[in-house]
Design a protein around this motif. Structure first.
Motif, mmCIF file in Angstrom:
data_model
loop_
_atom_site.group_PDB
_atom_site.id
_atom_site.type_symbol
_atom_site.label_atom_id
_atom_site.label_comp_id
_atom_site.label_asym_id
_atom_site.label_seq_id
_atom_site.Cartn_x
_atom_site.Cartn_y
_atom_site.Cartn_z
ATOM 1 N N LEU A 181 0.819 -1.210 0.000
ATOM 2 C CA LEU A 181 0.000 0.000 0.000
ATOM 3 C C LEU A 181 0.853 1.260 0.000
ATOM 4 N N LEU A 182 2.142 1.138 0.338
ATOM 5 C CA LEU A 182 3.061 2.286 0.397
ATOM 6 C C LEU A 182 4.023 2.311 -0.780
ATOM 7 N N ARG A 183 3.833 1.469 -1.770
ATOM 8 C CA ARG A 183 4.806 1.322 -2.843
ATOM 9 C C ARG A 183 4.969 2.603 -3.679
ATOM 10 N N ARG A 184 3.948 3.460 -3.729
ATOM 11 C CA ARG A 184 4.040 4.725 -4.472
ATOM 12 C C ARG A 184 4.355 5.909 -3.558
ATOM 13 N N SER A 185 3.696 5.948 -2.387
ATOM 14 C CA SER A 185 3.846 7.106 -1.512
ATOM 15 C C SER A 185 5.116 7.062 -0.669
ATOM 16 N N ARG A 186 5.523 5.885 -0.177
ATOM 17 C CA ARG A 186 6.724 5.733 0.647
ATOM 18 C C ARG A 186 7.555 4.563 0.128
ATOM 19 N N PRO A 187 8.063 4.645 -1.097
ATOM 20 C CA PRO A 187 8.724 3.479 -1.708
ATOM 21 C C PRO A 187 9.998 3.063 -0.976
ATOM 22 N N GLN A 188 10.796 4.007 -0.518
ATOM 23 C CA GLN A 188 12.050 3.637 0.133
ATOM 24 C C GLN A 188 11.813 3.054 1.527
ATOM 25 N N THR A 189 10.858 3.614 2.247
ATOM 26 C CA THR A 189 10.497 3.036 3.548
ATOM 27 C C THR A 189 9.971 1.620 3.376
ATOM 28 N N ALA A 190 9.119 1.414 2.378
ATOM 29 C CA ALA A 190 8.579 0.075 2.120
ATOM 30 C C ALA A 190 9.695 -0.902 1.776
ATOM 31 N N LEU A 191 10.731 -0.435 1.053
ATOM 32 C CA LEU A 191 11.824 -1.333 0.674
ATOM 33 C C LEU A 191 12.645 -1.748 1.892
ATOM 34 N N VAL A 192 12.925 -0.808 2.769
ATOM 35 C CA VAL A 192 13.728 -1.135 3.956
ATOM 36 C C VAL A 192 12.989 -2.133 4.837
ATOM 37 N N ILE A 193 11.722 -1.858 5.149
ATOM 38 C CA ILE A 193 10.955 -2.777 5.996
ATOM 39 C C ILE A 193 10.714 -4.092 5.273
ATOM 40 N N GLY A 194 10.494 -4.024 3.954
ATOM 41 C CA GLY A 194 10.271 -5.255 3.192
ATOM 42 C C GLY A 194 11.498 -6.145 3.173
ATOM 43 N N THR A 195 12.699 -5.550 3.134
ATOM 44 C CA THR A 195 13.929 -6.346 3.183
ATOM 45 C C THR A 195 14.029 -7.101 4.509
ATOM 46 N N VAL A 196 13.696 -6.435 5.605
ATOM 47 C CA VAL A 196 13.708 -7.086 6.913
ATOM 48 C C VAL A 196 12.686 -8.218 6.948
ATOM 49 N N ALA A 197 11.493 -7.947 6.374
ATOM 50 C CA ALA A 197 10.457 -8.984 6.369
ATOM 51 C C ALA A 197 10.874 -10.187 5.531
ATOM 52 N N LEU A 198 11.562 -9.966 4.395
ATOM 53 C CA LEU A 198 11.991 -11.079 3.558
ATOM 54 C C LEU A 198 13.078 -11.901 4.253
ATOM 55 N N VAL A 199 13.990 -11.229 4.951
ATOM 56 C CA VAL A 199 15.019 -11.960 5.699
ATOM 57 C C VAL A 199 14.366 -12.808 6.793
ATOM 58 N N ALA A 200 13.359 -12.218 7.468
ATOM 59 C CA ALA A 200 12.652 -12.987 8.496
ATOM 60 C C ALA A 200 11.914 -14.175 7.900
ATOM 61 N N ASP A 201 11.444 -14.016 6.660
ATOM 62 C CA ASP A 201 10.716 -15.104 6.000
ATOM 63 C C ASP A 201 11.620 -16.307 5.743
ATOM 64 N N GLN A 202 12.931 -16.084 5.670
ATOM 65 C CA GLN A 202 13.852 -17.199 5.426
ATOM 66 C C GLN A 202 13.972 -18.127 6.636
ATOM 67 N N PHE A 203 13.530 -17.678 7.795
ATOM 68 C CA PHE A 203 13.559 -18.527 8.986
ATOM 69 C C PHE A 203 12.250 -19.286 9.183
ATOM 70 N N THR A 204 11.316 -19.090 8.243
ATOM 71 C CA THR A 204 10.044 -19.814 8.280
ATOM 72 C C THR A 204 9.978 -20.748 7.081
ATOM 73 N N ALA A 205 8.834 -21.391 6.949
ATOM 74 C CA ALA A 205 8.660 -22.284 5.796
ATOM 75 C C ALA A 205 8.625 -21.510 4.487
ATOM 76 N N GLY A 206 8.357 -20.206 4.568
ATOM 77 C CA GLY A 206 8.386 -19.374 3.366
ATOM 78 C C GLY A 206 7.115 -19.442 2.549
ATOM 79 N N ASN A 207 6.921 -18.375 1.738
ATOM 80 C CA ASN A 207 5.739 -18.308 0.891
ATOM 81 C C ASN A 207 6.130 -17.601 -0.404
ATOM 82 N N LEU A 208 5.756 -18.201 -1.527
ATOM 83 C CA LEU A 208 6.106 -17.625 -2.827
ATOM 84 C C LEU A 208 5.499 -16.233 -3.011
#
Length: 407
Positions: A56-83
């Protein structure tokens, strides 16, 4: 203090909702990307929902979304993961380049490229297996590929925006040129119409006034003859002007424009209307023919000066003088200055404006006003009205005019 966020774009909402539904469907079917992770399958829903909210922030706050999204993707590697989580992260990476600042758009592709190379080399050194290259490939597909795609899209958008701006500017300039061309053409037609008709209508007005004020059959007959002659000539001039306006092949200068060769007829007509006119043409007999714009301007200036003399001058001699200088033609018309004794026609002042415009269009100088006849070259010291125009002969190469040397 509450942080207010802009309303998300409708497309971003659709991407977030669709991604969450797809991720839940994959989770419900038990389709996971990894096994033997520290956290269970349920933990994979947390990065999924976090990344969906970041969409929902990809247009209005793209850089903030990228930083938090990177953390979320790294955290996803410790779970079963989802495509679906991985696909949303690639979209957030793409949006950070497309909608982010220009500095971020330049920096992110370089950073992701270095990360891809570092991951590939690091896992090769750690695992010492060729399969470690696949980890680098996946890292590039998740980070570097969407970043470079965003660069291409942003470049094309900026090029399209630049082209659109250039087209708008071109259209604006074309509209300005069109308005200026229309204005110039209207001014030219106004000058032509005034110079063509004013002389004849002034003579008609003056002689009709004389015929009405004097109870003399001979005077009335002579006035009617002059009125008829001027009416016929005025109609002929009007037909010529209308023909020019209707001719689509007109190149800006009428093909039948009057020249200085027609001064004899012009002065003869002025004498018929009652003016005492003399022509003093000091140009050499073998002088070369002048450019058409110069001859037209000189003719019209003389014509309008005679019209003004007919309307406003007191009785006396009107003198028309033509002098050929080195690079210019000098036109001077003098007429007695004072109150006219007979009937006069009203003036609008457009004649002097038109003469000045004609002169300035050729880069010349124009002066008009009362002066003593001694200044104009006559003998006595009486007041005369003088019209003086200097027209450069070579309109494409205006050199300083040497007023003391003739051809």
């Amino acid at each position: 203090m509450v942080l207010s966020l802009p309303r998300p774009h409708r497309v971003d909402v659709q991407i977030a909702v669709g991604s969450v539904l797809a991720g839940l469907a994959l989770w419900g079917l038990g389709l996971h990307m990894q096994t033997d992770r520290p956290l269970g399958t349920t933990w994979a829903l947390i990065p999924l929902f976090v990344l969906a909210c970041l969409e929902l922030l990809r247009r209005s706050r793209p850089q903030t979304a990228l930083v938090i999204g990177t953390v979320a993707l790294v955290a996803d590697q410790f779970t079963a993961g989802n495509l679906a989580s991985v696909m949303m992260f690639t979209d957030i990476m793409y949006a950070a380049v497309v909608y982010g600042t220009p500095a971020a758009a330049r920096r992110i592709p370089v950073t992701t490229g270095l990360i891809t190379v570092a991951v590939t080399i690091g896992f090769l050194a750690w695992l010492r297996e060729p399969e470690a290259i696949l980890i680098g490939v996946v890292t590039g597909l998740v980070s570097f590929a969407p970043a470079t795609t965003g660069v291409l899209v942003r470049t094309h958008r900026e090029a399209a925006g630049t082209a659109r701006l250039r087209a708008e500017q071109t259209a604006l300039l074309a509209e300005m040129d069109r308005v200026q061309a229309i204005t110039a053409e209207r001014a030219r037609m106004a000058r032509e119409l005034h110079d063509m008709v004013a002389n004849h209508l002034s003579a008609i007005a003056i002689h009709s006034t004389a015929a009405l004020s004097l109870d003399d059959p001979k005077t009335t007959k002579d006035a009617l003859s002059v009125i008829r002659e001027n009416s016929v000539e005025g109609l002929a001039e009007m037909r010529r002007l209308i023909g020019i306006l209707r001719d689509p092949s007109d190149d800006g200068v009428p093909t039948a424009s009057p020249t200085l060769d027609g001064l004899g007829s012009l002065i003869g007509n002025a004498r018929t209307n009652g003016l005492d006119v003399t022509l003093d043409d000091t140009r050499p007999p073998d002088s070369s023919k002048l450019p058409a714009p110069v001859e037209l301007a000189a003719y019209r200036i003389i014509q309008e000066s005679l019209t003004n003399a007919l309307k406003h001058a007191s009785p006396g001699l009107v003198t028309v003088t033509l002098t050929q200088l080195r690079r210019a033609l000098e036109v001077r018309v003098t007429s007695p200055y004072g109150s006219p004794s007979g009937p006069r026609a009203p003036g609008s002042g457009a004649g002097l404006v038109g003469m000045r415009e004609r002169t300035e269009l050729l880069g010349g100088t124009f002066e008009s006003g009362p002066e003593s006849s001694a200044e104009s070259g006559d003998g006595d010291d009486r007041k005369v009205w003088s019209v003086h125009a200097t027209l450069p002969v070579d309109v494409s190469d205006l050199d300083p005019i040497d007023e003391g040397v003739t051809e």
